[in-house]
Design a protein around this motif. Structure first.
Motif, PDB file in Angstrom:
ATOM      1  N   SER A  84     -18.573  53.784  57.877  1.00  0.00           N
ATOM      2  CA  SER A  84     -18.847  52.551  57.122  1.00  0.00           C
ATOM      3  C   SER A  84     -20.351  52.481  56.950  1.00  0.00           C
ATOM      4  N   HIS A  85     -20.810  51.728  55.950  1.00  0.00           N
ATOM      5  CA  HIS A  85     -22.261  51.675  55.770  1.00  0.00           C
ATOM      6  C   HIS A  85     -22.844  50.387  56.333  1.00  0.00           C
ATOM      7  N   VAL A  86     -24.074  50.516  56.827  1.00  0.00           N
ATOM      8  CA  VAL A  86     -24.756  49.404  57.496  1.00  0.00           C
ATOM      9  C   VAL A  86     -25.622  48.623  56.514  1.00  0.00           C
ATOM     10  N   CYS A 114     -18.253  41.208  54.103  1.00  0.00           N
ATOM     11  CA  CYS A 114     -17.147  41.984  53.542  1.00  0.00           C
ATOM     12  C   CYS A 114     -17.600  43.425  53.311  1.00  0.00           C
ATOM     13  N   ASP A 115     -18.709  43.597  52.632  1.00  0.00           N
ATOM     14  CA  ASP A 115     -19.231  44.913  52.221  1.00  0.00           C
ATOM     15  C   ASP A 115     -20.537  45.191  52.934  1.00  0.00           C
ATOM     16  N   ASP A 116     -20.584  45.858  54.111  1.00  0.00           N
ATOM     17  CA  ASP A 116     -19.444  46.641  54.542  1.00  0.00           C
ATOM     18  C   ASP A 116     -19.259  46.460  56.043  1.00  0.00           C
ATOM     19  N   LYS A 117     -19.812  45.329  56.562  1.00  0.00           N
ATOM     20  CA  LYS A 117     -19.823  45.169  58.011  1.00  0.00           C
ATOM     21  C   LYS A 117     -18.442  44.791  58.568  1.00  0.00           C
ATOM     22  N   ASP A 148     -27.960  53.575  53.553  1.00  0.00           N
ATOM     23  CA  ASP A 148     -28.241  53.813  52.127  1.00  0.00           C
ATOM     24  C   ASP A 148     -27.022  54.128  51.269  1.00  0.00           C
ATOM     25  N   GLU A 149     -25.899  53.470  51.519  1.00  0.00           N
ATOM     26  CA  GLU A 149     -24.759  53.665  50.614  1.00  0.00           C
ATOM     27  C   GLU A 149     -25.007  52.953  49.301  1.00  0.00           C
ATOM     28  N   GLU A 150     -25.723  51.833  49.369  1.00  0.00           N
ATOM     29  CA  GLU A 150     -25.828  50.962  48.191  1.00  0.00           C
ATOM     30  C   GLU A 150     -26.788  51.474  47.130  1.00  0.00           C
ATOM     31  N   TYR A 151     -27.555  52.528  47.427  1.00  0.00           N
ATOM     32  CA  TYR A 151     -28.481  53.010  46.406  1.00  0.00           C
ATOM     33  C   TYR A 151     -28.297  54.499  46.119  1.00  0.00           C
ATOM     34  N   GLY A 172     -14.597  53.172  55.352  1.00  0.00           N
ATOM     35  CA  GLY A 172     -14.311  51.743  55.345  1.00  0.00           C
ATOM     36  C   GLY A 172     -15.022  51.066  54.182  1.00  0.00           C
ATOM     37  N   GLU A 173     -14.276  50.478  53.295  1.00  0.00           N
ATOM     38  CA  GLU A 173     -14.783  49.627  52.210  1.00  0.00           C
ATOM     39  C   GLU A 173     -13.706  48.592  51.955  1.00  0.00           C
ATOM     40  N   PRO A 174     -14.060  47.469  51.318  1.00  0.00           N
ATOM     41  CA  PRO A 174     -13.053  46.417  51.103  1.00  0.00           C
ATOM     42  C   PRO A 174     -11.924  46.838  50.163  1.00  0.00           C
TER      43      PRO A 174
HETATM   44 ZN   LIG Z   1     -19.718  49.057  50.399  1.00  0.00          ZN
END
Ligand SMILES: [Zn+2]
Length: 386
Positions: A84-86, A114-117, A148-151, A172-174
């Protein structure tokens, strides 16, 4: 003995993680002095410190880091990755409350809830529960809190470069506890149409690059329909070519000599983004326009795990047992870090929460769903031996 499979544990762990801002600058100027994920990773490392596990920090860049926690398994087979990403997207529109987690009924609100904790919390709960009860996982488990999943997805790419033997992966993602086996990939770049400038009183002396771009954009629409009928996927919509930005012309009284469009090309499983881009470039070369193409800004492969793969079926059975019979193997149009395992091992995207709350003001997640997801992860850890 601490019971980690409870709403109270979910509220405590998720609340603590949401209260620590881990905002990815997503390309904006950054003045931080340590990786954006560091403080949250310290908290996660603290939760695992009492147990016999290996805890490894992976420096990805000055801005980002991963934390990998490895639990031994009964078999010596390849490991089962839980990622999962932090990092989170910014929360500029609701800074007054985004990092003050609050619970109303069953819902926990806050940036990253929710995204992504939420997924990250469920993975932590499942692993801690096994450790607390002394239950060995079937295969070695690597719990990766990725940066750095979001970029730019540099966290998962760094992990991938380490060549760890991964037999299967859960990202893990919603997904509202639906196991996602396939999603789209992306190629993104700019196309510039070149013309020739002239005074607008004598336009016949020039070549109008904006008119050329209109022809190009129209043709991309026709091409999208062609490839949509060629690449059908029962789990998702077809390939999509979106012209997302346009820039052209220099002054109001000159025929424009240049017009640049940004192309976002979403490809479906079975297509490769590089080959898809090459085919598009070949096609538009036939339009009689003078074109140049920028380097790729983004390239991610699609997720393409077969619906009949034993791992897909095993995870589906567990989801049905715990979350209910409506669970089904799904496809999604968006992309995730799972793209970067897809060519090596079966990978699924699965987590609590609804994607429509991700990146939104007052992001939220159901705590009972986090617990149900932790139960699903725990069951996969106990039963999947590769
Ligand atoms: Zn995410």
């Amino acid at each position: 003995m601490t019971d980690y499979m409870t709403v109270q544990a979910a509220e405590r762990i998720l609340g603590d993680l949401v209260a620590i801002p881990t905002v990815n600058p997503v390309g904006r100027p950054w003045t931080g002095t340590q990786p954006v994920e560091r403080a949250a990773n310290d908290t996660i490392a603290g939760l695992f410190a009492p147990y016999a596990v290996s805890i490894e920090r992976q420096a990805v860049s000055p801005m980002h880091e991963n934390l990998a926690v490895t639990l031994p398994g009964r078999s010596k087979a390849g490991c089962l990755l839980f990622e999962s990403h932090v990092d989170t997207v910014p929360a500029d529109e609701w800074l007054d409350r985004a990092f003050l987690p609050r619970v109303e009924g069953d819902l926990l609100y806050g940036r990253g809830s929710c995204d992504d904790k939420a997924s990250l919390t469920a993975m932590i709960m499942a692993a801690l529960d096994l450790l607390e009860r002394g239950l060995p996982a079937a295969a070695p488990i690597v719990l990766l809190a990725a940066g750095d999943e979001e970029y730019a997805q540099t966290g998962i790419k760094h992990f991938r470069a380490g060549n760890i033997d991964v037999a299967a992966g859960i990202f893990g993602e919603p997904t509202r506890l639906m196991p996602v086996v396939q999603h789209k990939g992306t190629a993104r770049w700019d196309i510039t149409v070149h013309g020739r400038s002239a005074h607008t009183s004598r336009p016949e002396l020039g070549v109008n690059a904006i008119l050329g771009a209109m022809d190009l954009i129209r043709d991309l629409g026709v091409y999208q329909e062609e490839i949509r009928s060629r690449y059908r996927n029962p789990l998702m919509t077809g390939p999509a070519i979106t012209v997302s930005m346009i820039r052209g012309g220099r002054t109001r009284n000159a025929v424009p000599d240049e017009c640049t469009i940004s192309v976002d090309f979403r490809v479906t499983p079975g297509m490769h983004p590089l080959a898809a881009r090459d085919a598009l470039i070949d096609r538009v070369a036939g339009l009689g326009l003078e074109l140049s193409h920028s380097d790729l800004q983004i390239m991610t492969p699609p997720l393409d795990t077969p619906v009949d793969h034993p791992f897909s079926l095993h995870v589906l059975e567990i989801c049905r047992k715990i979350a209910g019979s409506q669970a089904n193997l799904c496809g999604e149009p968006y992309g995730t870090d799972a793209s970067w395992l897809s060519d090596r091992a079966p990978a699924l995207v699965l987590g609590p929460g609804d994607i429509s709350y991700a990146h939104a003001v007052d992001e939220r997640v159901s705590l009972t769903e986090v617990v149900a997801c932790a139960q699903i992860y725990r069951e996969i850890m106990l039963t999947w031996a590769g």
